[in-house]
Write an enzyme that holds these catalytic residues in place. Structure first.
Site, PDB file in Angstrom:
ATOM      1  N   CYS A  59       0.834  -1.212   0.000  1.00 43.91           N
ATOM      2  CA  CYS A  59       0.000   0.000   0.000  1.00 43.91           C
ATOM      3  C   CYS A  59       0.866   1.260   0.000  1.00 43.91           C
ATOM      4  O   CYS A  59       1.844   1.351   0.740  1.00 43.91           O
ATOM      5  CB  CYS A  59      -0.913  -0.009   1.226  1.00 43.91           C
ATOM      6  SG  CYS A  59      -2.047   1.392   1.278  1.00 43.91           S
ATOM      7  N   CYS A  63       0.314   4.787   6.979  1.00 39.85           N
ATOM      8  CA  CYS A  63      -0.343   4.648   8.295  1.00 39.85           C
ATOM      9  C   CYS A  63       0.636   3.933   9.239  1.00 39.85           C
ATOM     10  O   CYS A  63       1.029   2.787   8.971  1.00 39.85           O
ATOM     11  CB  CYS A  63      -1.640   3.872   8.151  1.00 39.85           C
ATOM     12  SG  CYS A  63      -2.682   4.497   6.801  1.00 39.85           S
ATOM     13  N   CYS A  66       0.410   0.127  10.324  1.00 34.89           N
ATOM     14  CA  CYS A  66      -0.089  -0.902   9.400  1.00 34.89           C
ATOM     15  C   CYS A  66       0.989  -1.810   8.821  1.00 34.89           C
ATOM     16  O   CYS A  66       2.009  -1.336   8.299  1.00 34.89           O
ATOM     17  CB  CYS A  66      -0.872  -0.234   8.280  1.00 34.89           C
ATOM     18  SG  CYS A  66      -1.721  -1.454   7.238  1.00 34.89           S
ATOM     19  N   CYS A 103     -16.666  -8.857   5.520  1.00 38.89           N
ATOM     20  CA  CYS A 103     -15.994  -7.568   5.282  1.00 38.89           C
ATOM     21  C   CYS A 103     -14.735  -7.788   4.460  1.00 38.89           C
ATOM     22  O   CYS A 103     -13.815  -8.486   4.907  1.00 38.89           O
ATOM     23  CB  CYS A 103     -15.582  -6.931   6.600  1.00 38.89           C
ATOM     24  SG  CYS A 103     -16.919  -6.824   7.788  1.00 38.89           S
ATOM     25  N   CYS A 134     -19.669  -5.792   3.501  1.00 38.14           N
ATOM     26  CA  CYS A 134     -18.916  -4.595   3.890  1.00 38.14           C
ATOM     27  C   CYS A 134     -17.615  -4.601   3.101  1.00 38.14           C
ATOM     28  O   CYS A 134     -17.046  -5.670   2.855  1.00 38.14           O
ATOM     29  CB  CYS A 134     -18.620  -4.635   5.390  1.00 38.14           C
ATOM     30  SG  CYS A 134     -17.636  -3.228   5.968  1.00 38.14           S
ATOM     31  N   CYS A 194     -19.385   2.325   8.556  1.00 39.07           N
ATOM     32  CA  CYS A 194     -18.630   1.661   9.620  1.00 39.07           C
ATOM     33  C   CYS A 194     -17.386   2.508   9.826  1.00 39.07           C
ATOM     34  O   CYS A 194     -16.547   2.605   8.922  1.00 39.07           O
ATOM     35  CB  CYS A 194     -18.264   0.243   9.190  1.00 39.07           C
ATOM     36  SG  CYS A 194     -17.163  -0.584  10.358  1.00 39.07           S
ATOM     37  N   ARG A 266     -18.033  -2.288  17.965  1.00 42.42           N
ATOM     38  CA  ARG A 266     -17.321  -3.557  17.726  1.00 42.42           C
ATOM     39  C   ARG A 266     -15.993  -3.617  18.467  1.00 42.42           C
ATOM     40  O   ARG A 266     -15.148  -2.734  18.349  1.00 42.42           O
ATOM     41  CB  ARG A 266     -17.074  -3.776  16.229  1.00 42.42           C
ATOM     42  CG  ARG A 266     -16.365  -5.115  15.973  1.00 42.42           C
ATOM     43  CD  ARG A 266     -16.284  -5.504  14.508  1.00 42.42           C
ATOM     44  NE  ARG A 266     -17.545  -5.320  13.846  1.00 42.42           N
ATOM     45  CZ  ARG A 266     -17.768  -4.426  12.886  1.00 42.42           C
ATOM     46  NH1 ARG A 266     -16.802  -3.664  12.454  1.00 42.42           N
ATOM     47  NH2 ARG A 266     -18.956  -4.314  12.354  1.00 42.42           N
TER      48      ARG A 266
HETATM   49  N1  SAM Z   1      -6.731   0.575   3.137  1.00 43.45           N
HETATM   50  C1  SAM Z   1      -8.000   0.816   3.666  1.00 43.45           C
HETATM   51  C2  SAM Z   1      -8.033   1.960   4.639  1.00 43.45           C
HETATM   52  O1  SAM Z   1      -7.043   2.270   5.254  1.00 43.45           O
HETATM   53  O2  SAM Z   1      -9.104   2.541   4.791  1.00 43.45           O
HETATM   54  C3  SAM Z   1      -8.626  -0.382   4.312  1.00 43.45           C
HETATM   55  C4  SAM Z   1      -7.876  -1.341   5.184  1.00 43.45           C
HETATM   56  S1  SAM Z   1      -7.236  -0.757   6.750  1.00 43.45           S
HETATM   57  C5  SAM Z   1      -6.274  -2.148   7.174  1.00 43.45           C
HETATM   58  C6  SAM Z   1      -8.624  -0.698   7.849  1.00 43.45           C
HETATM   59  C7  SAM Z   1      -8.407  -0.276   9.276  1.00 43.45           C
HETATM   60  O3  SAM Z   1      -7.814  -1.335  10.016  1.00 43.45           O
HETATM   61  C8  SAM Z   1      -7.507   0.913   9.551  1.00 43.45           C
HETATM   62  O4  SAM Z   1      -8.141   2.124   9.330  1.00 43.45           O
HETATM   63  C9  SAM Z   1      -7.175   0.718  11.014  1.00 43.45           C
HETATM   64  O5  SAM Z   1      -8.101   1.373  11.845  1.00 43.45           O
HETATM   65  C10 SAM Z   1      -7.276  -0.797  11.199  1.00 43.45           C
HETATM   66  N2  SAM Z   1      -5.938  -1.370  11.434  1.00 43.45           N
HETATM   67  C11 SAM Z   1      -4.972  -1.544  10.502  1.00 43.45           C
HETATM   68  N3  SAM Z   1      -3.859  -2.041  11.063  1.00 43.45           N
HETATM   69  C12 SAM Z   1      -4.101  -2.197  12.389  1.00 43.45           C
HETATM   70  C13 SAM Z   1      -3.349  -2.650  13.486  1.00 43.45           C
HETATM   71  N4  SAM Z   1      -2.080  -3.030  13.354  1.00 43.45           N
HETATM   72  N5  SAM Z   1      -3.921  -2.682  14.715  1.00 43.45           N
HETATM   73  C14 SAM Z   1      -5.205  -2.283  14.857  1.00 43.45           C
HETATM   74  N6  SAM Z   1      -5.971  -1.827  13.839  1.00 43.45           N
HETATM   75  C15 SAM Z   1      -5.438  -1.772  12.624  1.00 43.45           C
HETATM   76 FE1  SF4 Z   2      -2.831   1.187   3.407  1.00 40.68          FE
HETATM   77 FE2  SF4 Z   2      -2.782   0.030   5.793  1.00 40.68          FE
HETATM   78 FE3  SF4 Z   2      -3.160   2.651   5.627  1.00 40.68          FE
HETATM   79 FE4  SF4 Z   2      -5.118   0.975   4.799  1.00 40.68          FE
HETATM   80  S1  SF4 Z   2      -4.352   1.197   6.887  1.00 40.68           S
HETATM   81  S2  SF4 Z   2      -4.356   2.794   3.747  1.00 40.68           S
HETATM   82  S3  SF4 Z   2      -3.857  -0.705   4.012  1.00 40.68           S
HETATM   83  S4  SF4 Z   2      -1.291   1.542   4.993  1.00 40.68           S
END
Ligand code: SAM
Ligand code: SF4
Ligand code: DTB
Length: 319
Positions: A59, A63, A66, A103, A134, A194, A266
């Protein structure tokens, strides 16, 4: 705010309301949350969703929590968008294991227009199984939101993740306002929202207040509010974060329940590291939805055997 009109869509919460709830004695807080929970839901039922990563890793976003960001070396292998048939097979398995919502998550900044037909096909297939649908695919254009809605997508997940003030300490490649913009498009297309976030990212108490305040003052509030405890990922900037205290986590759930009495709250990522007792307190405090199954997107979840034992002990039915 007690005694006010219960039509939540018009209620505006003040920062001091939320601060007062966060500071309330634990027993008072959980009691009030439990009261509102049973006024709005059956407290002995918990909604079960199943996640599937339909496009993993690589990606372009950064973030800080992530595993799937290409900016960090997390050792995760990137893969292409899954085939429609493979997604359907996973949805069938989720249904057989008792999930009522499926989802599908993709590690994208935004979907490409050329992927929309495949995505809409997945939505139609999953819906035909009788599951709620979802997706979480990153930022959407209005056209993309309309296409997903027309295909039958029930919910779109797009988290604000944290307070507006703390947001740019965690993510630099997009803004809090970008998130709100996509959420507005999701609403305009007629889908349910959500939206939640993560605790345990080094945020201050006032960020936890600001995060819940931002969710509660959405008009209307999200139908589904995932509260994730950070799953620390080695190689990410937040990989060494200290876990959130269990009592503080229960407080977040209770305050979310009080601020958004009609939403599903949730208990999301992080159940893997939570004791049965802490989870039980979360359900008492108004959590009424979980992710089921052995994995979330790229990390572990308690799985069916552990969850069966927990919910049997609590006399809770997964729906
Ligand atoms: N890429 C898309 C986005 O960011 O909207 C969708 C997938 S992203 C993995 C969805 C959500 O998962 C993130 O916004 C975050 O809140 C949660 N998430 C991701 N990594 C995480 C982690 N290591 N621990 C807890 N929540 C996490
Ligand atoms: Fe990409 Fe992870 Fe951020 Fe979603 S949460 S936009 S998968 S880096
Ligand atoms: C949400 O708030 N939590 C889910 C879902 N929305 C997409 C994702 C949790 C991901 C946890 C880390 C992982 O498994 O990669």
């Amino acid at each position: 705010m007690d005694g006010e009109d219960k039509s939540l869509s018009v209620k505006t919460w003040l920062r001091e309301d939320v601060e007062a709830l966060m500071a309330a004695p634990f027993a008072e807080l959980v009691f009030r949350a439990a009261e509102l929970h049973r006024e709005n839901f059956n407290p002995n039922e918990v909604q079960a969703s199943r996640l599937l990563s339909i496009k993993t890793g690589g990606c372009p976003e950064d973030c800080g929590y992530c595993s799937q960001s290409a900016k960090f070396d997390t050792g995760l292998a990137a893969s292409k968008l899954m085939d429609r048939d493979a997604v359907l097979a996973q949805a069938e398995r989720a249904k057989a294991e008792g999930a009522s919502r499926f989802c599908m998550g993709a590690a994208w900044r935004s979907p490409k227009d050329r992927d929309m037909d495949a995505l809409c096909g997945m939505v139609a297939d999953v819906k035909a199984l009788g599951l709620e649908t979802c997706m979480t695919l990153g930022m959407l254009s209005s056209d993309q939101a309309a296409q997903l809605s027309d295909a039958g997508l029930d919910y779109y997940n797009h988290n604000i993740d944290t307070s507006p003030e703390y947001y740019d300490k965690v993510i630099s490649t997009r803004t809090f306002e970008d998130r709100i913009d996509t959420l507005d498009k999701v609403r305009a297309a007629g889908m349910k929202v959500c939206c939640g976030g993560i605790v345990g990212m080094g945020e201050a108490p006032e960020d936890r207040v600001g995060f819940l305040l931002a969710l509660a003052n959405m008009t209307p509030p999200p139908e589904s509010v995932p509260i994730n405890a950070l799953m620390p990922i080695a190689g990410t900037p937040l990989g060494d974060s200290a876990p959130i205290d269990a009592i503080d986590f229960v407080r977040m759930v209770a305050v979310a329940r009080i601020l958004m009495p009609q939403s599903y709250v949730r208990l999301s990522a992080g159940r893997e590291h939570m004791s049965d007792e802490a989870q039980a307190l979360c359900f008492l405090a108004g959590a009424n939805s979980i992710f089921v199954g052995d994995e979330l997107l790229t990390t572990n979840n308690p799985g069916q055997v552990k969850d069966r034992a927990l919910f049997e002990a609590l006399g809770v039915r997964l729906v």
